[in-house]
Design a protein around this motif. Sequence first.
Motif, mmCIF file in Angstrom:
data_model
loop_
_atom_site.group_PDB
_atom_site.id
_atom_site.type_symbol
_atom_site.label_atom_id
_atom_site.label_comp_id
_atom_site.label_asym_id
_atom_site.label_seq_id
_atom_site.Cartn_x
_atom_site.Cartn_y
_atom_site.Cartn_z
ATOM 1 N N GLY B 143 0.809 -1.127 0.102
ATOM 2 C CA GLY B 143 -0.079 -0.120 0.020
ATOM 3 C C GLY B 143 0.857 1.345 0.004
ATOM 4 N N ARG B 147 0.960 4.127 -2.865
ATOM 5 C CA ARG B 147 1.015 5.737 -2.571
ATOM 6 C C ARG B 147 2.123 6.469 -3.041
ATOM 7 N NH1 ARG B 147 -0.388 3.745 2.951
ATOM 8 N NH2 ARG B 147 0.624 5.622 3.742
ATOM 9 N N THR B 167 -5.839 0.600 -7.418
ATOM 10 C CA THR B 167 -6.155 -0.033 -5.974
ATOM 11 C C THR B 167 -5.967 -1.633 -6.140
ATOM 12 O OG1 THR B 167 -8.409 0.087 -6.063
ATOM 13 C CG2 THR B 167 -6.837 1.796 -5.285
ATOM 14 N N LEU B 170 -4.648 -3.988 -2.944
ATOM 15 C CA LEU B 170 -4.524 -3.272 -1.869
ATOM 16 C C LEU B 170 -5.733 -3.418 -0.617
ATOM 17 C CD1 LEU B 170 -3.401 0.155 -3.386
ATOM 18 C CD2 LEU B 170 -2.048 -1.795 -2.599
ATOM 19 N N VAL B 174 -6.325 1.127 2.741
ATOM 20 C CA VAL B 174 -5.398 2.184 1.757
ATOM 21 C C VAL B 174 -6.234 2.408 0.531
ATOM 22 C CG1 VAL B 174 -3.604 1.799 0.154
ATOM 23 C CG2 VAL B 174 -3.467 0.749 2.479
#
Lengths: 267, 304
Positions: B143, B147, B167, B170, B174
């Motif tokens: 995660g 980011r 995503t 994840l 997150v």
Amino acid sequence: MTEAVLPQRIVTTPPPLAYRLYSVWYRHIRVYCKHLISNGFPPFVEPLFFLAGVGLGLGHYVGLIDGTPYLLFLASGMIAPSSMFTAAFECTFGTFIRLEFDKAYDGMVSASITVTDLFVGEMLFVGTKGFFFTLAVMSVFTVFGLVPSYFAILTPLVGFFAGMMFGALSLFVTSFVKTINHFNFFLTGCLTPMFFFSGIVFPITNLPEWIQWVSEVFPLTHSARLIRACCFGQFSSLLFFDILFMVAFTIVFGYLAVSRLEKRLIQ
Amino acid sequence: MTENAIYVKHATKHFGDFKAVDNLSFEVNKATCFGLLGPNGAGKTTMMKMLTGRVRSDSDNGRIINVLGYDPAKNELEIRYLAGIVPQENNLDVELSVSQNLYIYSKFYGLPHNVASRRISELLEFMELTEKKEARIRELSGGMQRRLVIARALINSPHLLILDEPTTGLDPQVRQAIWDKMRMLKKTGVTIVLTTHYMDEAAQLCDDLIIMHKGEKILQGHPRALISKNLETYVLEILNTDVFSTIEAKGFRTEETAGRLMLYGDRLSSLETVTEPLNAGDFFLRPVNLEDLFLKVTGRNLHD
């Protein structure tokens, strides 16, 4: 039919070419220097071992070559391959890993970097490596009293251009390669014969004529000849052709490599 | 009047004989989020890559691709300078630290050192990575890495953010955090284009989306509008195969798979009547969602 409502242009100026090349070069230097000791140590200790083993052992039986003690002849030759090997490994295994495994290039060409920037920047990086490897080997040999002329200070410059030249050749090879094991053909099939038939370990002038001609096609012959000339401070106008060969070779293979790799990155 | 950030007309791309994108047309308004949905191999990533010149579209007559005022075939550098791109796979420099990764990218955009430093602190703060500033990439969780890749795409304050499955893989915390950041970016005027397999993600973020199948556009619209236009309001899923034959399905649209019988209807009460003879664990009654629509239009067969 209604007219297309095209987006309004956002006026912008991406960095100029020279800066983009610098930023690629900077990236490689930063990543490479993370492991400077383990990356840099073996390649420049290796010529020392080779020199000690072959030069001292075999040199005892060889005597003079063109009026030069064999150890001096061999030392002046052994400076040249360092930039070849560093550039060749970087632009085969290194490039392939960045291309296929790390996907580093995917990220870089997502930023404001073109494929040409990417690989010309990489050639500048391996040129830089060639510069420092040549400098390192030359310095060590100088300490051992194996480099007779002050003109040897020019060898790193030759190393830089030799690095770019072998970078271009290796990128060209990489552009064909689908699996990483294929590089063995290039490294064993091309670099090893080049190492032995470029006048580094023994002069090529006594070899059969056809081998001499083949040897003139090898890029290493030309960078080795320039480096040896610097080590002994003996220059002739024929060296101009070696420079010309290196420049032409780098441009031709650099161009072919970039256009082939572009097809691989931009579909 | 709303302004466009992206205008695409008749975009087509062949890889050999395979048609990856087939005559796709769409527009994306400024400061909105646009989604490309579709099964694997539908052409989502190819379409996204065409926007930034990573994939060159077939040069048919009438094709227009315009991103922020530029044609990717001619001005790819300008587009990439103005856009941030988050690829499907994280491709961070694992040898370097978090802040070094960002600094290297700031160089690609030619940011001066002081601007880059300020921007890096802002982005680490924004993506909640400040504490990991000096950490090596290997030390980061999946995660955190994701980011960081998003932070990296934001380094040059892009007008357009392009995310390929942002995503996938994840955890819910997150994912929700990333969605919040996307909404914040949209508010500051950033246009977002994303591909996703998660229908909840598309429903959460997208102001407009297209569902693609085999390179073609099947549906386009706002997620809620698409659902209400193309589907009933509720679905009753019956999970016990033994009771299928006893179900009175008349008046409902039905669908049957190997393990489920589905009844679609607009009135909750009439579906509830069907459930009366069933045991509690045998059925599941719920409002329809984007995933139901997705499966309806792209089919339930596996695509790869």
